[in-house]
Design an enzyme around this catalytic site. Structure first.
Site, mmCIF file in Angstrom:
data_model
loop_
_atom_site.group_PDB
_atom_site.id
_atom_site.type_symbol
_atom_site.label_atom_id
_atom_site.label_comp_id
_atom_site.label_asym_id
_atom_site.label_seq_id
_atom_site.Cartn_x
_atom_site.Cartn_y
_atom_site.Cartn_z
ATOM 1 N N THR A 68 -8.734 6.223 -5.813
ATOM 2 C CA THR A 68 -7.664 5.531 -6.550
ATOM 3 C C THR A 68 -6.661 4.862 -5.620
ATOM 4 O OG1 THR A 68 -6.384 7.581 -6.686
ATOM 5 C CG2 THR A 68 -7.822 7.056 -8.565
ATOM 6 N N ASP B 113 -0.482 16.626 -1.796
ATOM 7 C CA ASP B 113 -0.910 15.738 -2.881
ATOM 8 C C ASP B 113 0.034 15.903 -4.071
ATOM 9 O OD1 ASP B 113 -3.882 14.301 -3.625
ATOM 10 O OD2 ASP B 113 -2.562 14.816 -5.303
ATOM 11 N N HIS C 120 -6.599 3.261 0.668
ATOM 12 C CA HIS C 120 -6.195 3.504 2.066
ATOM 13 C C HIS C 120 -6.870 4.828 2.420
ATOM 14 C CE1 HIS C 120 -2.779 3.547 5.271
ATOM 15 N NE2 HIS C 120 -3.605 4.561 5.550
ATOM 16 N N HIS D 198 -8.223 8.339 3.181
ATOM 17 C CA HIS D 198 -7.511 9.624 3.253
ATOM 18 C C HIS D 198 -8.500 10.754 3.046
ATOM 19 C CE1 HIS D 198 -7.363 8.074 -0.869
ATOM 20 N NE2 HIS D 198 -7.479 9.324 -1.277
ATOM 21 N N HIS E 4 -8.779 14.578 1.612
ATOM 22 C CA HIS E 4 -8.194 15.682 0.848
ATOM 23 C C HIS E 4 -8.576 16.985 1.547
ATOM 24 C CE1 HIS E 4 -7.488 13.439 -3.045
ATOM 25 N NE2 HIS E 4 -8.389 12.648 -2.508
ATOM 26 N N GLY F 90 -14.342 7.600 -7.329
ATOM 27 C CA GLY F 90 -13.018 7.877 -7.888
ATOM 28 C C GLY F 90 -11.880 7.640 -6.920
ATOM 29 N N ASN G 59 -13.032 10.405 -0.966
ATOM 30 C CA ASN G 59 -13.580 9.556 -2.020
ATOM 31 C C ASN G 59 -13.629 8.131 -1.496
ATOM 32 O OD1 ASN G 59 -13.787 11.633 -3.961
ATOM 33 N ND2 ASN G 59 -11.614 11.462 -4.425
ATOM 34 N N CYS H 261 0.850 -1.198 0.000
ATOM 35 C CA CYS H 261 0.000 0.000 0.000
ATOM 36 C C CYS H 261 0.885 1.247 0.000
ATOM 37 C CB CYS H 261 -0.901 -0.001 1.235
ATOM 38 S SG CYS H 261 -1.746 1.578 1.470
ATOM 39 N N HIS I 204 -3.831 0.941 8.441
ATOM 40 C CA HIS I 204 -4.412 0.674 7.123
ATOM 41 C C HIS I 204 -5.904 0.385 7.255
ATOM 42 C CE1 HIS I 204 -4.456 -0.293 2.868
ATOM 43 N NE2 HIS I 204 -5.370 -1.188 3.202
#
Ligand code: DGP
Length: 113
Positions: free
Chosen positions: A94, A30, A97, A99, A101, A92, A86, A4, A46
């Site tokens: 991707t 990012d 794990h 997170h 934003h 979306g 997300n 990961c 995780h």
């Protein structure tokens, strides 16, 4: 989890532009910024996505938001910021794990939410 990318960033095995770290969470810029300020707040544990939050691990989400509030002061985001998570394919996501934003630094528009 061994393969990961965010576990590896959290462990310092892959370099990142870290702006915060404690025993439970890391925050880093990012790699594909979508606003003048765009960083990710990521638990070291995780957890695949927001769909995997349970009473056993939900404290980490609260901690992520405490860190976001702290970083908002530190980064002088007094004009506001947007927090996005997300979850899953249609959203979306991707990196599997969880997170958050954090986007700021300009008016972010009114679309979606
Ligand atoms: P999401 O679509 O919500 O899963 O967003 C994943 C974000 O992670 C995406 O905006 C790009 C960012 N990202 C992916 N790989 C890396 C990396 O190796 N380093 C950094 N700093 N960001 C990454």
């Amino acid at each position: 989890m061994t393969d990961c990318i965010f576990c590896k960033i959290a462990a310092g095995e892959i370099p990142s532009d870290k702006i915060y770290e404690d025993d439970k969470v890391v925050a880093f810029r990012d790699i594909h910024p979508q606003a003048p300020v765009h960083f990710l707040v990521v638990p070291k544990e995780h957890i695949k996505s927001a769909a995997d939050i349970t009473p056993v691990n939900s404290d980490i989400v609260a901690h992520c938001f405490e860190v976001i509030a702290k970083l908002a002061v530190q980064k002088k985001l007094e004009n506001g910021f947007r927090v996005i998570n997300n979850c899953g394919e249609n959203a979306g996501q991707t990196v599997p794990h969880i997170h958050f934003h954090v986007l700021a630094g300009k008016p972010l528009g009114e679309t979606l939410v």
